[in-house]
Design a protein around this motif. Sequence first.
Motif, PDB file in Angstrom:
ATOM      1  N   PRO A  38       0.810  -1.215   0.000  1.00  0.00           N
ATOM      2  CA  PRO A  38       0.000   0.000   0.000  1.00  0.00           C
ATOM      3  C   PRO A  38       0.846   1.269   0.000  1.00  0.00           C
ATOM      4  O   PRO A  38       1.991   1.275   0.454  1.00  0.00           O
ATOM      5  CB  PRO A  38      -0.814  -0.089   1.285  1.00  0.00           C
ATOM      6  CG  PRO A  38      -0.505  -1.374   1.920  1.00  0.00           C
ATOM      7  CD  PRO A  38       0.622  -2.018   1.184  1.00  0.00           C
ATOM      8  N   ARG A  54       0.092   5.677  -1.552  1.00  0.00           N
ATOM      9  CA  ARG A  54      -0.892   6.718  -1.889  1.00  0.00           C
ATOM     10  C   ARG A  54      -1.409   6.455  -3.295  1.00  0.00           C
ATOM     11  O   ARG A  54      -0.632   6.180  -4.207  1.00  0.00           O
ATOM     12  CB  ARG A  54      -0.253   8.100  -1.868  1.00  0.00           C
ATOM     13  CG  ARG A  54       0.028   8.611  -0.479  1.00  0.00           C
ATOM     14  CD  ARG A  54       0.488  10.068  -0.518  1.00  0.00           C
ATOM     15  NE  ARG A  54      -0.651  10.938  -0.770  1.00  0.00           N
ATOM     16  CZ  ARG A  54      -0.591  12.054  -1.507  1.00  0.00           C
ATOM     17  NH1 ARG A  54       0.539  12.432  -2.077  1.00  0.00           N
ATOM     18  NH2 ARG A  54      -1.663  12.807  -1.680  1.00  0.00           N
ATOM     19  N   ALA A  55      -2.725   6.610  -3.470  1.00  0.00           N
ATOM     20  CA  ALA A  55      -3.340   6.381  -4.778  1.00  0.00           C
ATOM     21  C   ALA A  55      -4.251   7.537  -5.160  1.00  0.00           C
ATOM     22  O   ALA A  55      -4.873   8.165  -4.302  1.00  0.00           O
ATOM     23  CB  ALA A  55      -4.136   5.081  -4.770  1.00  0.00           C
ATOM     24  N   HIS A  80      -8.679   1.473  -1.088  1.00  0.00           N
ATOM     25  CA  HIS A  80      -8.592   1.776   0.346  1.00  0.00           C
ATOM     26  C   HIS A  80      -8.668   0.497   1.180  1.00  0.00           C
ATOM     27  O   HIS A  80      -7.974   0.363   2.196  1.00  0.00           O
ATOM     28  CB  HIS A  80      -9.696   2.749   0.748  1.00  0.00           C
ATOM     29  CG  HIS A  80      -9.646   3.121   2.186  1.00  0.00           C
ATOM     30  ND1 HIS A  80     -10.342   2.435   3.152  1.00  0.00           N
ATOM     31  CD2 HIS A  80      -8.962   4.091   2.827  1.00  0.00           C
ATOM     32  CE1 HIS A  80     -10.091   2.968   4.329  1.00  0.00           C
ATOM     33  NE2 HIS A  80      -9.261   3.980   4.157  1.00  0.00           N
ATOM     34  N   TRP A  95      -4.507   1.385   1.329  1.00  0.00           N
ATOM     35  CA  TRP A  95      -3.986   2.567   0.666  1.00  0.00           C
ATOM     36  C   TRP A  95      -4.691   3.835   1.153  1.00  0.00           C
ATOM     37  O   TRP A  95      -5.865   3.801   1.501  1.00  0.00           O
ATOM     38  CB  TRP A  95      -4.204   2.457  -0.841  1.00  0.00           C
ATOM     39  CG  TRP A  95      -3.382   1.412  -1.527  1.00  0.00           C
ATOM     40  CD1 TRP A  95      -3.503   0.050  -1.394  1.00  0.00           C
ATOM     41  CD2 TRP A  95      -2.340   1.619  -2.455  1.00  0.00           C
ATOM     42  NE1 TRP A  95      -2.593  -0.582  -2.192  1.00  0.00           N
ATOM     43  CE2 TRP A  95      -1.860   0.361  -2.857  1.00  0.00           C
ATOM     44  CE3 TRP A  95      -1.759   2.755  -3.008  1.00  0.00           C
ATOM     45  CZ2 TRP A  95      -0.833   0.202  -3.775  1.00  0.00           C
ATOM     46  CZ3 TRP A  95      -0.730   2.602  -3.933  1.00  0.00           C
ATOM     47  CH2 TRP A  95      -0.273   1.340  -4.301  1.00  0.00           C
TER      48      TRP A  95
END
Length: 185
Positions: A31, A33-34, A49, A53
């Motif tokens: 994981p 940041r996306a 999420h 993430w």
Amino acid sequence: MFELRYMIGNTPWDTGVSPPELIAYLEENPPGRALDLGCGTGTNAITIHSYGWDVIGVDSSHFAIRRALEKTICQAREVDFRRLDVSRLKGIRGPFDLILDIGCFHSLSLKARARYIQRLPQLIHPGGTYLLYTWLTDPEESGDLPPSEDDIEQAFSPLFPSITKELGTERERTSAWYWMHPKTT
């Protein structure tokens, strides 16, 4: 057009199911940041999420973002949904380890596509992945939309020297998944 279609519920692209290509990526990568560009009602942002993430979902549709926020409340998720123009992304700061676009890029005008592409290098982490799903113009078609395979290669290869693609078909249209990795400094 999209606002009206969300309002009347005519959204065949909004299946409520995250595609296996995204799930495979999430299962194979740690994981981070996306950023989900053109997130619609938030299905994929919520899935990302759920894999741990931190996610920002962006869409221009008021109705889609409102529905995405309702979903996060119902599922007790903390996804940051914002109503923004994906070709400008005012207030969005990188870097992101994953930038996802499922069906948004091909719906943009040529000017918006150019702005969108220019913004990507500022947003993606050098070791990150840009995961794009798009319809493609068939060789016998003409016009601006959607892009052709050559359009994608020419537009993105200066920024992403590593591009992998998988062609497919959706609703009788040629489609493709692209996995792109930026230049590392």
